[in-house]
Write a protein that holds these residues in place. Sequence first.
Motif, PDB file in Angstrom:
ATOM      1  N   CYS A 359      31.916  43.837  46.056  1.00  0.00           N
ATOM      2  CA  CYS A 359      32.345  43.284  44.764  1.00  0.00           C
ATOM      3  C   CYS A 359      31.939  44.186  43.608  1.00  0.00           C
ATOM      4  CB  CYS A 359      31.767  41.886  44.580  1.00  0.00           C
ATOM      5  SG  CYS A 359      32.479  40.648  45.664  1.00  0.00           S
ATOM      6  N   SER A 371      39.504  41.815  40.356  1.00  0.00           N
ATOM      7  CA  SER A 371      38.976  41.881  41.720  1.00  0.00           C
ATOM      8  C   SER A 371      39.465  40.684  42.529  1.00  0.00           C
ATOM      9  CB  SER A 371      37.450  41.885  41.692  1.00  0.00           C
ATOM     10  OG  SER A 371      36.963  43.020  41.028  1.00  0.00           O
ATOM     11  N   ASN A 423      30.025  40.756  41.252  1.00  0.00           N
ATOM     12  CA  ASN A 423      31.316  41.215  40.724  1.00  0.00           C
ATOM     13  C   ASN A 423      31.238  41.467  39.223  1.00  0.00           C
ATOM     14  OD1 ASN A 423      34.155  41.751  41.148  1.00  0.00           O
ATOM     15  ND2 ASN A 423      34.557  39.875  40.019  1.00  0.00           N
TER      16      ASN A 423
END
Length: 644
Positions: A359, A371, A423
């Motif tokens: 991530c 993402s 992330n």
Amino acid sequence: MAELTLRGVILGALITLLFTAANVYLGLKIGLTFATSIPAAVISMAVLRLFATGTILENNIVQTIASAAGTLSAIIFVLPGLVIIGWWTGFPYWLSAFTIALGGILGVMYSVPLRRALVTGSDLPYPEGVAAAEVLKVGAGSREGLEENKRGLAAIIMSSLAAAAFSIIAKTKLIAEEAATFFKFGSGATSLSTSFSMALIGVGHLVGLSVGVAMFVGLLISWVGLVPWLTSPLPAGADIAEVVGTTFRMKARFIGAGTIGVAAIWTLLKILGPIISGIRSAIAAAQRRKAGEGGLLELTERDLPIGIVGGTILASLAPIAVLLWYFAQGGPIALNPVPILILTLAYILVAGIVIASVCGYMAGLIGASNSPISGVGILAVLGASLILAAIYGSGGDPKQSQALIAYALFVTAIVFGIATISNDNLQDLKTGQLVGATPWKQQVALVLGVIFGALVIPPVLDLLNSAFGFAGAPGAKASALPAPQAALISALAKGVLGGDLDWNLIGTGALIGAVVVAIDELLGKAGKLRLPPLAVGMGIYLPMALTLLIPVGAVIGHLYNRWAVRQPNPDFAERMGVLMATGFIVGESLFGVAFAGMVAATDSDAPLALVAENPWAVPLALLIFAGVIAALYTRLKRQASLAF
């Protein structure tokens, strides 16, 4: 220079409350969330300008806290699944908060050692982190920066008020919230529908033309192809609306799930090689630098000590084990919990390391908002479900299956917390690197953001559940929120452990996904507009009412950005568009949360209704909606083109 201040922490917490609530509502409605870094930075700069001692580093801490908490709201892609399968009827506050917080804190800790590998020792672009840094730099200290802050804040407020006001009027039923028609199509039937939602226009502006086109392609596949095919031949005298609605929910959506699954797995596999080589080369470069350096590290290179990082990870295992043991009560795992708990903790630790790296790299490569984080959730729930299926088998006693499905979802929620935060964290640390921040202070701020988000998310979820409920849950209302990712992830767990999923539908979707992946790769090699497979899958999976305006917003945003590049200050003009689009989302979403409170308090689905029905509601809504959007973009262009 002042950095991690009590004032900044309090301001970050207040912004967190607003943006996290908005993201929870938006994510449950359409399966997408919005990036909070830039709007948080603009609001922070406007507020801290009131104090003579406000600094760029303090502003950075505020956006870091708000960004972490806003990103953590993606936990709604998993946690509502426990209500959808009927295991929970609401969200137990402390159990939910600790689950969210522990996963998020692990995400922060896992991402600390990755900073040197993927941020300072890497040439990854980090598009959102760089953009947030530019906003902070422009706003720091100059007259132009002060004026930009004022105009940016005005854009957010204006569009927020417009979106909220339109939603309020729609709830009176004087104008329509949605419009839909059902009709025969070939030998089957289909539908054309939309919701008059300014948030969807804002989402379209933010995701861009490529994603917007891909979602429109998915919409066409679903409503022009799959639904007419699956409803054919249409029974004589059938209720077309009922047939179309049932077919979409029970069949077409699972085809979309197959497409999303293949797209997610392909996206992750595609970047696995660059991730591994990127981390290796960055670590090697860092070791070479370290070998040639002596003395103390600069402030801008000081992370949380590795002893604290490792100690926090190990210390978190005990409360996670307690949560898992408590959650497993009443199911087959409780009969012999120790081996399963040890296996689960090992899975969380190992999956967490892999997921944090994947991530973090994805965020650096394509940005946190783009993402395929839901793909990580799909893989995590499949991993947890397959482990349990290998031990306990699938199918069999429904009560045992339900308990195992719930346990798999609960484990996935912890792993997903790691995914969402890792992330986001490296984006924030990239911003900090560019403005000269101290990494360990940002990492503390990230932990604070996780805690604030964990405290806010459960009551918002509980409020929305009691007011609307989630589609597919026992006793769900017609107005239930779709919660698309949570429904998909819980359906996959049920399919593995309960054996009640139609794998033919999933297989059809997987085949569509493979074709879309091939087309996207060919377009990429030809240098054409890409067709992101995940976005196509979402277009198939989501109801048309929740997707039709996203491509419209993407076209509007594309045209606006083409205008922006011709302005004297193109970066500022483009940022103004981002801020106004964010305002559309925030205004409508916050009103959605407030309206849920009204529904819960009055026990009425329409507490603001002034009329039972207005025959002119749809044309009035269309006229007002288009007029307000046009007026706001016209005003925005005027503000964005004015000299400072």
